[in-house]
Enzyme design. Structure first.
Site, PDB file in Angstrom:
ATOM      1  CB  SER A  46     -35.923  -7.519 -41.816  1.00 26.88           C
ATOM      2  OG  SER A  46     -35.826  -7.545 -40.400  1.00 26.88           O
ATOM      3  CE1 TYR A  64     -39.288  -6.582 -39.600  1.00 30.28           C
ATOM      4  CE2 TYR A  64     -40.985  -5.379 -40.779  1.00 30.28           C
ATOM      5  CZ  TYR A  64     -39.656  -5.583 -40.471  1.00 30.28           C
ATOM      6  OH  TYR A  64     -38.682  -4.787 -41.041  1.00 30.28           O
TER       7      TYR A  64
HETATM    8  P1  NAP Z   1     -41.679   2.186 -43.114  1.00 34.91           P
HETATM    9  O1  NAP Z   1     -42.209   2.939 -41.965  1.00 34.91           O
HETATM   10  O2  NAP Z   1     -41.583   0.713 -42.984  1.00 34.91           O
HETATM   11  O3  NAP Z   1     -42.614   2.538 -44.381  1.00 34.91           O
HETATM   12  C1  NAP Z   1     -42.317   2.197 -45.665  1.00 34.91           C
HETATM   13  C2  NAP Z   1     -43.293   2.941 -46.555  1.00 34.91           C
HETATM   14  O4  NAP Z   1     -44.193   1.982 -47.149  1.00 34.91           O
HETATM   15  C3  NAP Z   1     -44.196   3.969 -45.842  1.00 34.91           C
HETATM   16  O5  NAP Z   1     -44.310   5.133 -46.596  1.00 34.91           O
HETATM   17  C4  NAP Z   1     -45.501   3.217 -45.755  1.00 34.91           C
HETATM   18  O6  NAP Z   1     -46.637   4.023 -45.629  1.00 34.91           O
HETATM   19  C5  NAP Z   1     -45.507   2.506 -47.101  1.00 34.91           C
HETATM   20  N1  NAP Z   1     -46.549   1.470 -47.206  1.00 34.91           N
HETATM   21  C6  NAP Z   1     -47.116   0.767 -46.200  1.00 34.91           C
HETATM   22  N2  NAP Z   1     -48.040  -0.075 -46.686  1.00 34.91           N
HETATM   23  C7  NAP Z   1     -48.068   0.111 -48.039  1.00 34.91           C
HETATM   24  C8  NAP Z   1     -48.826  -0.446 -49.103  1.00 34.91           C
HETATM   25  N3  NAP Z   1     -49.772  -1.382 -48.887  1.00 34.91           N
HETATM   26  N4  NAP Z   1     -48.603  -0.002 -50.369  1.00 34.91           N
HETATM   27  C9  NAP Z   1     -47.689   0.959 -50.604  1.00 34.91           C
HETATM   28  N5  NAP Z   1     -46.921   1.541 -49.632  1.00 34.91           N
HETATM   29  C10 NAP Z   1     -47.121   1.099 -48.373  1.00 34.91           C
HETATM   30  O7  NAP Z   1     -40.254   2.784 -43.510  1.00 34.91           O
HETATM   31  P2  NAP Z   1     -38.771   2.304 -43.236  1.00 34.91           P
HETATM   32  O8  NAP Z   1     -38.466   2.140 -41.768  1.00 34.91           O
HETATM   33  O9  NAP Z   1     -37.986   3.243 -44.060  1.00 34.91           O
HETATM   34  O10 NAP Z   1     -38.682   0.818 -43.832  1.00 34.91           O
HETATM   35  C11 NAP Z   1     -38.651   0.626 -45.223  1.00 34.91           C
HETATM   36  C12 NAP Z   1     -38.499  -0.864 -45.456  1.00 34.91           C
HETATM   37  O11 NAP Z   1     -37.328  -1.327 -44.771  1.00 34.91           O
HETATM   38  C13 NAP Z   1     -39.658  -1.691 -44.916  1.00 34.91           C
HETATM   39  O12 NAP Z   1     -39.882  -2.806 -45.757  1.00 34.91           O
HETATM   40  C14 NAP Z   1     -39.130  -2.185 -43.565  1.00 34.91           C
HETATM   41  O13 NAP Z   1     -39.766  -3.390 -43.154  1.00 34.91           O
HETATM   42  C15 NAP Z   1     -37.688  -2.420 -43.904  1.00 34.91           C
HETATM   43  N6  NAP Z   1     -36.761  -2.418 -42.796  1.00 34.91           N
HETATM   44  C16 NAP Z   1     -36.738  -1.364 -41.933  1.00 34.91           C
HETATM   45  C17 NAP Z   1     -35.776  -1.378 -40.919  1.00 34.91           C
HETATM   46  C18 NAP Z   1     -35.658  -0.273 -39.909  1.00 34.91           C
HETATM   47  O14 NAP Z   1     -34.941  -0.476 -38.894  1.00 34.91           O
HETATM   48  N7  NAP Z   1     -36.316   0.872 -40.115  1.00 34.91           N
HETATM   49  C19 NAP Z   1     -34.888  -2.449 -40.795  1.00 34.91           C
HETATM   50  C20 NAP Z   1     -34.998  -3.528 -41.690  1.00 34.91           C
HETATM   51  C21 NAP Z   1     -35.932  -3.485 -42.696  1.00 34.91           C
HETATM   52  P3  NAP Z   1     -47.121   4.337 -44.132  1.00 34.91           P
HETATM   53  O15 NAP Z   1     -46.207   5.400 -43.620  1.00 34.91           O
HETATM   54  O16 NAP Z   1     -48.570   4.784 -44.259  1.00 34.91           O
HETATM   55  O17 NAP Z   1     -47.022   3.041 -43.340  1.00 34.91           O
HETATM   56  C1  GCO Z   2     -38.166  -4.519 -34.402  1.00 32.99           C
HETATM   57  C2  GCO Z   2     -37.626  -3.625 -35.476  1.00 32.99           C
HETATM   58  C3  GCO Z   2     -36.982  -4.463 -36.572  1.00 32.99           C
HETATM   59  C4  GCO Z   2     -36.433  -3.574 -37.645  1.00 32.99           C
HETATM   60  C5  GCO Z   2     -35.703  -4.358 -38.685  1.00 32.99           C
HETATM   61  C6  GCO Z   2     -34.492  -5.058 -38.162  1.00 32.99           C
HETATM   62  O1  GCO Z   2     -39.278  -4.262 -33.889  1.00 32.99           O
HETATM   63  O2  GCO Z   2     -37.430  -5.466 -34.050  1.00 32.99           O
HETATM   64  O3  GCO Z   2     -38.649  -2.806 -36.016  1.00 32.99           O
HETATM   65  O4  GCO Z   2     -37.922  -5.337 -37.096  1.00 32.99           O
HETATM   66  O5  GCO Z   2     -37.462  -2.895 -38.263  1.00 32.99           O
HETATM   67  O6  GCO Z   2     -36.528  -5.209 -39.390  1.00 32.99           O
HETATM   68  O7  GCO Z   2     -33.769  -5.560 -39.276  1.00 32.99           O
END
Ligand code: NAP
Ligand code: GCO
Length: 263
Positions: free
Chosen positions: A143, A156
């Protein structure tokens, strides 16, 4: 041909939707056989339907990445059903937002457990198969907060910072076994996880965070899950065999700048 994944088995955790689904779809389009898990059957079924709609044959399993015994049983089941995993994408994660003084220790611990302990357990369980095969790729979904803090997300950011260092540690320990472990660091991506940061006001006005991100991102837009597709294929393929311990930020340039003065 260096970017092809034909004959490879790729496991993407938490890939029923969002970034995980987009990366799994791209890996499938590059030739990989896809396996995914999620936290409950409802989500796995949602994912199975979505992959079917996309014309992708997948195996989906319920598995909580924080449960070492469940992950060991998961690995055994995948090995029996599909084979030894070549590519592991640690995508599953949660976020909890609260001012630190209001954040419970339990909430902090839960985020660390899922976002950091989970990838450790998954890597620990699936690395032996990669060593057995003589090659492997681990991609940890980090992230911006692997590098930068932000108020209200102490758990986080701590987890994602730790995940960056776990990535480097796996590189250090297994690089000589032809295993490459890298991170993908998405910027601000439009998924359900960031929906609260994009909700419009009752009068239809944009969320303040929306303008904040637009001004902090040179690309002047939120990312989409599909923006992660190409980077995931690169890090999963032979094209990145000499790339190890690297965090590839896919952030529209955010980390390169202090941002624009709001107009
Ligand atoms: P997300 O909402 O973070 O969910 C990821 C998936 O993981 C969901 O289906 C979630 O289920 C599942 N999950 C949660 N706890 C789990 C566990 N204990 N075992 C197995 N699965 C589990 O989706 P996303 O926004 O697409 O993010 C995916 C990844 O990218 C995450 O690691 C997130 O931190 C990272 N990320 C996201 C962003 C962003 O801006 N969206 C940016 C940087 C990094 P639930 O729906 O029940 O929670
Ligand atoms: C927040 C956002 C971020 C994104 C991502 C950024 O609350 O600032 O959810 O954490 O998910 O991780 O890279």
């Amino acid at each position: 041909m260096n970017f092809r994944l034909d004959g490879k088995i790729a496991l993407v955790t938490g890939a029923s939707y969002g970034i995980g689904f987009a990366m799994a779809k791209a890996l499938a389009e590059a030739g990989a056989k896809i396996v995914f898990n999620d936290i409950n059957q409802e989500l796995v079924d949602k994912g199975l339907a979505a992959y079917k709609d996309a014309g992708i044959a997948v195996n989906g399993y319920v598995c909580n990445v924080t449960d070492e015994a469940a992950v060991a049983a998961f690995e055994k089941r995948v090995r029996e059903d599909v084979g030894i995993v070549d590519i592991l994408v640690n995508n599953a994660g949660i976020i909890k937002r609260a001012p630190m003084l209001e954040m419970s220790v339990e909430d902090f611990r839960q985020v660390i457990d899922i976002d950091l302990n989970g990838p450790f357990i998954m890597a620990k369980v699936f690395l032996p198969g990669m060593i057995e095969k003589g090659h492997g790729k681990i991609i940890n979904v980090c992230s911006m907060t692997s590098e930068l803090g932000r108020e209200t997300i102490a758990g986080y950011a701590s987890a994602k910072g730790g995940l960056k260092m776990l990535t480097k540690n796996i590189c250090a320990e297994f690089g000589d076994r032809n295993i490459q472990c890298n991170g993908i660091g998405p910027g601000y991506i439009a998924t359900p996880q960031t929906a609260p940061l994009r909700e419009k006001g009752a009068d239809g006005s944009p969320h303040p965070f929306d303008n904040f991100i637009i001004n902090k991102t040179p690309a002047a837009r939120w990312g989409t899950p599909e923006d992660l597709a190409g980077p995931a294929v690169f890090l999963a393929s032979d094209a990145s065999n000499f790339v190890n311990g690297h965090i590839l930020y896919v952030d529209g340039g955010m980390l390169a700048t202090i941002g624009k003065v709001p107009s």
